[in-house]
Design a protein around this motif. Structure first.
Motif, PDB file in Angstrom:
ATOM      1  N   UNK A  23       0.821  -1.202   0.000  1.00  0.00           N
ATOM      2  CA  UNK A  23       0.000   0.000   0.000  1.00  0.00           C
ATOM      3  C   UNK A  23       0.862   1.262   0.000  1.00  0.00           C
ATOM      4  N   UNK A  24       2.057   1.186   0.602  1.00  0.00           N
ATOM      5  CA  UNK A  24       2.912   2.356   0.735  1.00  0.00           C
ATOM      6  C   UNK A  24       3.773   2.661  -0.472  1.00  0.00           C
ATOM      7  N   UNK A  25       3.664   1.852  -1.533  1.00  0.00           N
ATOM      8  CA  UNK A  25       4.491   2.119  -2.724  1.00  0.00           C
ATOM      9  C   UNK A  25       4.134   3.455  -3.353  1.00  0.00           C
ATOM     10  N   UNK A  26       5.133   4.125  -3.892  1.00  0.00           N
ATOM     11  CA  UNK A  26       4.888   5.384  -4.588  1.00  0.00           C
ATOM     12  C   UNK A  26       4.042   5.148  -5.835  1.00  0.00           C
ATOM     13  N   UNK A  27       3.229   6.127  -6.232  1.00  0.00           N
ATOM     14  CA  UNK A  27       2.448   6.002  -7.466  1.00  0.00           C
ATOM     15  C   UNK A  27       3.362   5.767  -8.672  1.00  0.00           C
ATOM     16  N   UNK A  28       2.885   4.922  -9.590  1.00  0.00           N
ATOM     17  CA  UNK A  28       3.606   4.672 -10.844  1.00  0.00           C
ATOM     18  C   UNK A  28       2.597   4.758 -11.977  1.00  0.00           C
ATOM     19  N   UNK A  29       2.845   5.570 -12.994  1.00  0.00           N
ATOM     20  CA  UNK A  29       1.838   5.789 -14.040  1.00  0.00           C
ATOM     21  C   UNK A  29       1.622   4.564 -14.912  1.00  0.00           C
ATOM     22  N   UNK A  30       0.385   4.378 -15.375  1.00  0.00           N
ATOM     23  CA  UNK A  30       0.065   3.259 -16.256  1.00  0.00           C
ATOM     24  C   UNK A  30       0.919   3.213 -17.513  1.00  0.00           C
ATOM     25  N   UNK A  31       1.200   4.355 -18.158  1.00  0.00           N
ATOM     26  CA  UNK A  31       2.069   4.319 -19.345  1.00  0.00           C
ATOM     27  C   UNK A  31       3.519   4.005 -19.013  1.00  0.00           C
ATOM     28  N   UNK A  32       3.821   3.903 -17.702  1.00  0.00           N
ATOM     29  CA  UNK A  32       5.153   3.504 -17.284  1.00  0.00           C
ATOM     30  C   UNK A  32       6.224   4.523 -17.634  1.00  0.00           C
ATOM     31  N   UNK A  33       7.422   3.992 -17.948  1.00  0.00           N
ATOM     32  CA  UNK A  33       8.575   4.860 -18.189  1.00  0.00           C
ATOM     33  C   UNK A  33       8.482   5.640 -19.498  1.00  0.00           C
ATOM     34  N   UNK A  34       7.483   5.303 -20.334  1.00  0.00           N
ATOM     35  CA  UNK A  34       7.350   5.999 -21.618  1.00  0.00           C
ATOM     36  C   UNK A  34       7.143   7.487 -21.439  1.00  0.00           C
ATOM     37  N   UNK A  35       6.450   7.878 -20.350  1.00  0.00           N
ATOM     38  CA  UNK A  35       6.194   9.307 -20.148  1.00  0.00           C
ATOM     39  C   UNK A  35       7.229   9.937 -19.223  1.00  0.00           C
ATOM     40  N   UNK A  75      18.245   6.112  -7.312  1.00  0.00           N
ATOM     41  CA  UNK A  75      17.505   7.081  -6.509  1.00  0.00           C
ATOM     42  C   UNK A  75      16.663   6.380  -5.439  1.00  0.00           C
ATOM     43  N   UNK A  76      15.976   5.294  -5.825  1.00  0.00           N
ATOM     44  CA  UNK A  76      15.150   4.551  -4.869  1.00  0.00           C
ATOM     45  C   UNK A  76      16.007   3.960  -3.751  1.00  0.00           C
ATOM     46  N   UNK A  77      17.150   3.421  -4.109  1.00  0.00           N
ATOM     47  CA  UNK A  77      18.050   2.841  -3.104  1.00  0.00           C
ATOM     48  C   UNK A  77      18.490   3.894  -2.085  1.00  0.00           C
ATOM     49  N   UNK A  78      18.856   5.065  -2.572  1.00  0.00           N
ATOM     50  CA  UNK A  78      19.328   6.122  -1.677  1.00  0.00           C
ATOM     51  C   UNK A  78      18.195   6.652  -0.786  1.00  0.00           C
ATOM     52  N   UNK A  79      17.002   6.746  -1.341  1.00  0.00           N
ATOM     53  CA  UNK A  79      15.860   7.205  -0.535  1.00  0.00           C
ATOM     54  C   UNK A  79      15.548   6.221   0.584  1.00  0.00           C
ATOM     55  N   UNK A  80      15.557   4.937   0.256  1.00  0.00           N
ATOM     56  CA  UNK A  80      15.255   3.929   1.285  1.00  0.00           C
ATOM     57  C   UNK A  80      16.359   3.889   2.343  1.00  0.00           C
ATOM     58  N   UNK A  81      17.605   3.969   1.905  1.00  0.00           N
ATOM     59  CA  UNK A  81      18.727   3.924   2.847  1.00  0.00           C
ATOM     60  C   UNK A  81      18.715   5.106   3.814  1.00  0.00           C
ATOM     61  N   UNK A  82      18.221   6.239   3.336  1.00  0.00           N
ATOM     62  CA  UNK A  82      18.205   7.444   4.172  1.00  0.00           C
ATOM     63  C   UNK A  82      16.936   7.571   5.008  1.00  0.00           C
ATOM     64  N   UNK A  83      15.965   6.680   4.762  1.00  0.00           N
ATOM     65  CA  UNK A  83      14.704   6.763   5.481  1.00  0.00           C
ATOM     66  C   UNK A  83      13.735   7.769   4.907  1.00  0.00           C
ATOM     67  N   UNK A  84      14.051   8.293   3.714  1.00  0.00           N
ATOM     68  CA  UNK A  84      13.195   9.324   3.122  1.00  0.00           C
ATOM     69  C   UNK A  84      12.158   8.783   2.145  1.00  0.00           C
ATOM     70  N   UNK A  85      12.182   7.491   1.848  1.00  0.00           N
ATOM     71  CA  UNK A  85      11.220   6.952   0.883  1.00  0.00           C
ATOM     72  C   UNK A  85       9.793   7.207   1.341  1.00  0.00           C
ATOM     73  N   UNK A  86       9.511   6.977   2.612  1.00  0.00           N
ATOM     74  CA  UNK A  86       8.157   7.154   3.146  1.00  0.00           C
ATOM     75  C   UNK A  86       7.853   8.591   3.542  1.00  0.00           C
TER      76      UNK A  86
END
Length: 514
Positions: free
Chosen positions: A387-399, A420-431
């Protein structure tokens, strides 16, 4: 339609209209949005205790201005007008509305001149509110008084408290109006007498019954992406119709790194059978040479439906329904729904759907927002990490690729996003941020590495704070985190020599770049 709807919102086309209903539902007061032109008898049939008139893009003095059924003024119900709704009230009761000397957008401080007004109960003076208007009330109607002002709005809020008619020039429904929810709740509770009896549990039960009634004994094909929205739809459908659900995951070739496997593992945990279709070659071949964002979205939307159609034909039982995780934020930016709102961009699952599509749509989340979807997911028993995952657009990486989508562009984008995701999680900033991603700008610039000249690509890092996706501000992430992201992307990914940070808010920008 429900037998009783405590608060009815007439939609005059504001991008924020559904937020009014969402904020009141959040307070436990069930609210429905209907078109501004809704028939008086249909409004009365809902047995409302109060009416709210939304904002909108028009001017009340224009020849083609939007007007509700005149009978609403004679119902004797409390009325709250917001922005265009305020100007409509002023004009109807004999006031004067004129173009403002300056358009007013953004934050303002509200000075309450009548603190004992029930609509301002427990609202502190000088609260921040959000303005977005080009017209203003010049002359108040007879019987009305100013109950709040701002630096640029001498009539920021007005009222005729004998008739229980209130109006705001600002938008209390948006997240940036700090005490806005309290004002809306005050109107519903203390002025209209509505009770707080609605919650996401009752919403889930209603939607399950609606799905069963709509679908009957037919099969429903549910397109899943692994994101929060489609996962919640799949769980809701599974609860409602069980084995009638055919969950299909399409690998478009536009997913993040290792995402296809993560999606399959997630649905195993949910106990929902998942059919995986690898259509990456089809999607990428059709996007070859395409640079226009709207064309990308329409190609992706059409190809999705084609893949779903092909999969539906493989099943012996007739598949008549297609379920999608469409949210209100998708809808309001793509098409005019309840009122005359402006189209911002086509979402692949709304404005991008082909005319030849024969499926009947099942979209149980169509009128709720991302934060409500997360609450619904928890209500249905989905795990918090999903539930806590960041939004990801349906068209994916195309946009998130500016310009043509190809394998090399996707490689750069996937690798930079993973770092970027790795660094955010490691720093506690993802959430701590609502959404974060990288964008490949396809803009080359000069750099220097190891005393050698480079001429490589630029990646943009985009992180935003939001509640519902309707408005957003860029995230104030510590510089050392941004520095680590930039250093790793440049050092570890061949072909990128510059990283920039997007400090735009929504509006005027949108969250995604295309």
């Amino acid at each position: 339609m429900r037998k009783e709807v405590p608060i009815v919102v007439l939609d005059f086309g504001s991008q924020y209209t559904q937020l009014i209903a969402r904020k009141l539902r959040e307070s436990g007061v069930y609210t429905e949005v209907v078109p501004y032109r809704e028939d008086l008898e249909a409004i009365k049939a809902r047995k409302p205790k109060g009416i709210i008139l939304s904002g909108g893009p028009a001017s009340v003095y224009a020849e083609d201005a939007y007007h509700p059924d005149e009978g609403i003024w004679d119902l004797g119900l409390p009325i709250l007008g917001i922005c265009y709704g305020m100007q409509l009230i002023a004009q109807h009761f004999g006031g004067e509305v004129v173009p403002a000397d300056h358009h007013e957008y953004g934050k303002a401080r509200l000075h309450i001149t009548k603190p004992d007004s029930p609509i301002f109960k427990d609202v502190p003076d000088n609260s921040i509110v959000w303005m977005s208007h080009g017209d203003r009330v010049e002359k108040l109607p007879e019987g009305f008084e100013t109950i709040a002002v701002s630096d640029n709005s001498p009539h920021a809020a007005i009222a005729d408290e004998n008739r229980q008619i209130y109006a705001f020039q600002f938008h209390p429904e948006v997240h940036h109006s700090v005490e806005g929810v309290k004002m809306l709740k005050n109107f519903a509770k203390y002025i209209c007498g509505a009770e707080s009896t609605w919650n996401m549990g009752s919403f889930a039960k209603e939607k399950i019954e609606e799905i069963r009634k709509q679908v009957g004994d037919k099969k429903v094909l549910c397109g899943v992406s692994g994101g929060v929205d489609s996962s919640v739809v799949a769980a809701l459908l599974h609860e409602a119709i069980g084995d009638q659900l055919i969950a299909v995951f399409v690998d478009t070739g536009l997913l993040r790194k290792n995402e296809a496997q993560q999606v399959q593992d997630m649905f195993k945990q949910l106990g929902i059978d998942l059919i995986t279709v690898d259509a990456s070659e089809k999607f990428l071949s059709r996007l070859k040479g395409v640079t226009d964002p709207e064309r990308k979205r329409k190609i992706i939307g059409e190809t999705f439906i084609e893949v779903f159609d092909e999969e539906a034909k493989k099943h012996a039982d007739e598949v008549s329904f297609l379920a999608q995780g469409t949210l209100y934020t998708d809808v309001i930016e793509s098409v005019s729904v309840k009122g005359p709102s402006k189209t911002i961009k086509s979402h692949h699952n709304v404005g991008g759907l082909p005319e030849w599509m024969t499926f009947e749509l099942v979209e149980p989340l169509r009128e709720i927002f991302k934060d409500e979807v997360r609450k619904l997911g928890l209500e249905l028993g989905l795990p918090k990490h999903m539930i806590g995952r960041h939004p990801f657009p349906g068209p994916g990486l195309a946009i998130r690729v500016m310009g043509e989508v190809n394998e090399e562009a996707l490689r750069l984008l996937r690798d930079s996003d993973e770092i970027m995701q790795e660094e955010l999680r490691a720093s506690g900033y993802y959430d701590k941020v609502w959404q974060a991603f990288t964008v490949l700008l396809n803009v080359s610039s000069v750099g220097v590495m190891g005393d050698n000249r480079t001429y490589d690509n630029t990646v943009c890092v985009r992180m935003v704070e939001s509640v519902d996706g309707m408005t957003a501000t860029f995230a104030y992430v510590p510089h050392d985190i941004l520095e680590n992201i930039s250093r790793r992307i440049i050092n570890e990914i061949d072909g990128i020599n510059r990283v920039v940070y997007d400090i735009s808010s929504k509006p005027p920008a949108t969250i995604e770049w295309e």
